[in-house]
Design a protein around this motif. Structure first.
Motif, PDB file in Angstrom:
ATOM      1  N   ARG A   1       0.823  -1.207   0.000  1.00 58.30           N
ATOM      2  CA  ARG A   1       0.000   0.000   0.000  1.00 58.30           C
ATOM      3  C   ARG A   1       0.861   1.262   0.000  1.00 58.30           C
ATOM      4  NH1 ARG A   1      -3.606   2.517   4.855  1.00 58.30           N
ATOM      5  NH2 ARG A   1      -4.904   3.897   3.588  1.00 58.30           N
TER       6      ARG A   1
ATOM      7  N   PRO B   1       0.761   2.571  -4.262  1.00 56.25           N
ATOM      8  CA  PRO B   1      -0.601   2.984  -3.890  1.00 56.25           C
ATOM      9  C   PRO B   1      -1.603   2.892  -5.033  1.00 56.25           C
ATOM     10  CG  PRO B   1       0.872   4.887  -4.047  1.00 56.25           C
ATOM     11  CD  PRO B   1       1.738   3.665  -4.103  1.00 56.25           C
ATOM     12  N   ASP B   2      -1.170   3.164  -6.258  1.00 55.99           N
ATOM     13  CA  ASP B   2      -2.098   3.104  -7.390  1.00 55.99           C
ATOM     14  C   ASP B   2      -2.545   1.663  -7.653  1.00 55.99           C
ATOM     15  OD1 ASP B   2      -1.911   5.825  -7.692  1.00 55.99           O
ATOM     16  OD2 ASP B   2      -0.406   5.726  -9.287  1.00 55.99           O
ATOM     17  N   LEU B   3      -1.595   0.743  -7.610  1.00 53.26           N
ATOM     18  CA  LEU B   3      -1.925  -0.659  -7.811  1.00 53.26           C
ATOM     19  C   LEU B   3      -2.810  -1.163  -6.671  1.00 53.26           C
ATOM     20  CD1 LEU B   3      -1.466  -3.199  -9.572  1.00 53.26           C
ATOM     21  CD2 LEU B   3       0.436  -3.768  -8.041  1.00 53.26           C
TER      22      LEU B   3
ATOM     23  N   LYS C   1      -4.890   0.584  -4.875  1.00 55.06           N
ATOM     24  CA  LYS C   1      -6.228   1.159  -5.049  1.00 55.06           C
ATOM     25  C   LYS C   1      -6.999   0.433  -6.141  1.00 55.06           C
ATOM     26  CE  LYS C   1      -8.568   5.601  -5.747  1.00 55.06           C
ATOM     27  NZ  LYS C   1      -8.369   7.063  -5.950  1.00 55.06           N
ATOM     28  N   GLU C   2      -6.287   0.027  -7.186  1.00 50.61           N
ATOM     29  CA  GLU C   2      -6.936  -0.644  -8.313  1.00 50.61           C
ATOM     30  C   GLU C   2      -7.350  -2.073  -7.982  1.00 50.61           C
ATOM     31  OE1 GLU C   2      -5.777  -2.340 -12.773  1.00 50.61           O
ATOM     32  OE2 GLU C   2      -4.398  -0.973 -11.726  1.00 50.61           O
TER      33      GLU C   2
END
Length: 213
Positions: A165, A169-171, A173-174
């Motif tokens: 995380r 963070p983008d991965l 969140k996805e």
């Protein structure tokens, strides 16, 4: 006992969190840069890796899980439940593999600005994404602060998810579910987690007691 570590290693953090949760009392913290291969570290560990534990008696212990196992064996309090079945080992293997994949990505980026274009990085990131999408079934919420009732598998998995995380963070969140997010946020509020963030460890306390405050 002396624990050799740095302030950014997620596996060194695993050892610190385990020691805090288990109530370890006598642990000196020796802060080193493993990439510089200092003699104080290589004399104990020829691989110049952290964490490395120097017990009061016996040879040094290198791998984080073995260090945790040793520390738990030195404690009178049974705060972390022993692994008991295949489900526990499944959660432990998920956490360990997730942490190792994430570490592989972080280290490759440290030494290669084009690392994200490599097949190894892409394969690792894809594996992390697949794991995040299915991990919630294995991922346990923590008990309340000050209470036990979780295993090393739960702890390892929580720290691995938290590490992903923070670094991707983008991965996260996805791919991660809202339930996984809620659980990791609860883990991150445990005192042992708050005391061992990279930001908190910049002060480099000399002992576990000083870290505990």
């Amino acid at each position: 006992m002396q624990l050799y570590l740095n302030d950014t290693s997620p596996v060194a953090r695993l050892v610190l969190v385990t020691a805090l949760e288990a109530g370890v009392e006598d642990l000196q913290l020796c802060w080193v840069d493993p990439w510089a291969s200092p003699e104080s570290l290589t004399e104990l560990n020829p691989f110049a890796a952290v964490p490395t534990l120097k017990p009061d008696t016996g040879k040094a212990i290198f791998e984080s899980l073995f260090i945790c196992q040793y520390l738990l064996g030195q404690c009178r309090k049974n705060t972390i439940v022993k692994l008991s079945d295949a489900d526990d080992l499944h959660r432990l293997s998920m956490g360990k593999a997730l942490m190792e994949m994430m570490l592989r990505c972080v280290i490759s980026q440290r030494f290669d600005a084009q690392a994200e274009n490599s097949d190894l990085y892409k394969r690792s990131k894809t594996g992390i994404g697949r794991a995040l999408a299915v991990i919630d079934e294995a991922f346990q919420a923590p008990p309340e602060n000050g209470t036990s009732g979780f295993t090393m598998a739960d702890l390892y998995l929580a720290l691995a998810v938290s590490y992903v995380r923070s670094k991707m963070p983008d991965l996260f969140k996805e791919k991660a579910t809202s339930s996984t997010l809620a659980k990791v946020e609860r883990w991150e509020k445990r005192r042992a987690f708050e005391l061992t963030t990279p930001q908190a460890l910049k002060a480099k306390p000399a002992t576990l007691a000083a870290l505990r405050g």
